[in-house]
Design an enzyme around this catalytic site. Structure first.
Site, PDB file in Angstrom:
ATOM      1  N   CYS A 196       0.833  -1.205   0.000  1.00 44.53           N
ATOM      2  CA  CYS A 196       0.000   0.000   0.000  1.00 44.53           C
ATOM      3  C   CYS A 196       0.875   1.265   0.000  1.00 44.53           C
ATOM      4  CB  CYS A 196      -0.984  -0.028   1.167  1.00 44.53           C
ATOM      5  SG  CYS A 196      -2.248   1.277   1.081  1.00 44.53           S
ATOM      6  N   HIS A 202      -3.676  -5.026   0.932  1.00 45.81           N
ATOM      7  CA  HIS A 202      -3.163  -5.360   2.268  1.00 45.81           C
ATOM      8  C   HIS A 202      -3.397  -6.842   2.570  1.00 45.81           C
ATOM      9  CE1 HIS A 202      -2.307  -1.395   4.120  1.00 45.81           C
ATOM     10  NE2 HIS A 202      -3.283  -0.937   3.361  1.00 45.81           N
ATOM     11  N   GLU A 249      -2.122  -8.416   4.915  1.00 48.58           N
ATOM     12  CA  GLU A 249      -2.064  -8.568   6.376  1.00 48.58           C
ATOM     13  C   GLU A 249      -3.359  -8.164   7.069  1.00 48.58           C
ATOM     14  OE1 GLU A 249      -1.080  -4.220   5.936  1.00 48.58           O
ATOM     15  OE2 GLU A 249      -0.930  -6.046   4.741  1.00 48.58           O
TER      16      GLU A 249
END
Length: 235
Positions: free
Chosen positions: A96, A183, A185
């Protein structure tokens, strides 16, 4: 493999007890794919930057609520460090904000998108194929949270995935840099809580659509496999 995590933000205090901070998110997901990985964290947002590009085997840059064009001293210093990584052929993967930072540091352009906020699940077509994309699939669907986008890639960049909303979603730069707008994560529960927290910024209608999109499958573990394959190929 030793991964250096360049931390560029903290989870908002209101969400940290439930979801943890960003280093824990990355370590939890990445070690679920490869338990032998170890992480070392540098808090770049506090001005803590590595001295040695070779301090670890590979580098990973987190997202951030800040923008790469904000003119903050630590962002400029991190751009300088990214250029050192480039000069030493050190593996770097940007997530990002980190994806955008790679573009800015190496001569690309990052802008605030006229399309507005990207939140919830993003669905992207994989338009290029590389040997580290194993297992292969022709789509890449990840959670997103961003206003800025890479508008012009840096020299030596190859765009590998995108959509109408974000055409430069996944790019490889040279042999050892990789950036992705999504993302991996972010758990869906964190994405939902973050959208609700930022509803005043994002807008209620877009938040509603973003929340509804979270019913779709996510390619988080696939992206981690691709990232680790990419890092190991560089090494």
């Amino acid at each position: 493999m030793r991964i250096g995590l360049l931390q560029c933000d903290d989870v908002a205090p209101e969400l940290r007890e439930r979801h943890g901070n960003y280093p824990a998110m990355f370590e939890r997901l990445f070690t679920s794919v490869d338990p032998t990985l170890t992480f070392q964290v540098w808090r770049c947002l506090d001005g803590e930057l590595p001295d040695d590009p070779g301090a670890v085997d590979a580098w990973l840059t987190t997202g951030s609520r800040f923008g790469v064009n904000d003119g903050l001293p630590w962002i400029d210093e991190l751009c300088d460090f990214i250029r050192r990584l480039w000069e030493t052929d050190s593996p770097l993967v940007g997530i990002c904000f980190g994806h955008q930072l790679i573009a800015k540091a190496l001569g690309g352009e990052v802008v605030k998108s006229s399309r507005g906020w990207g939140v919830g699940m993003s669905c992207n077509e994989v338009t290029g194929r590389a040997d580290w994309m194993d297992p292969w699939q022709d789509g890449l669907d990840l959670v997103v949270s961003h206003q800025d986008q890479v508008a012009t890639p840096p020299p030596n960049a190859r765009v590998l995935a995108g959509s109408d909303f974000c055409p430069l979603y996944l790019m490889q730069v040279g042999e050892c840099f990789l950036g992705v707008q999504g993302h991996p994560e972010f758990a869906k529960a964190y994405s939902a809580d973050l959208m609700r927290l930022r509803a005043g910024l994002v807008g209620a209608e877009r938040v509603d659509r973003g929340l509804a999109s979270l019913d779709a499958p996510v390619d988080d573990r696939l992206m981690v496999r691709w990232i680790l394959n990419f890092m190991r190929r560089c090494l």
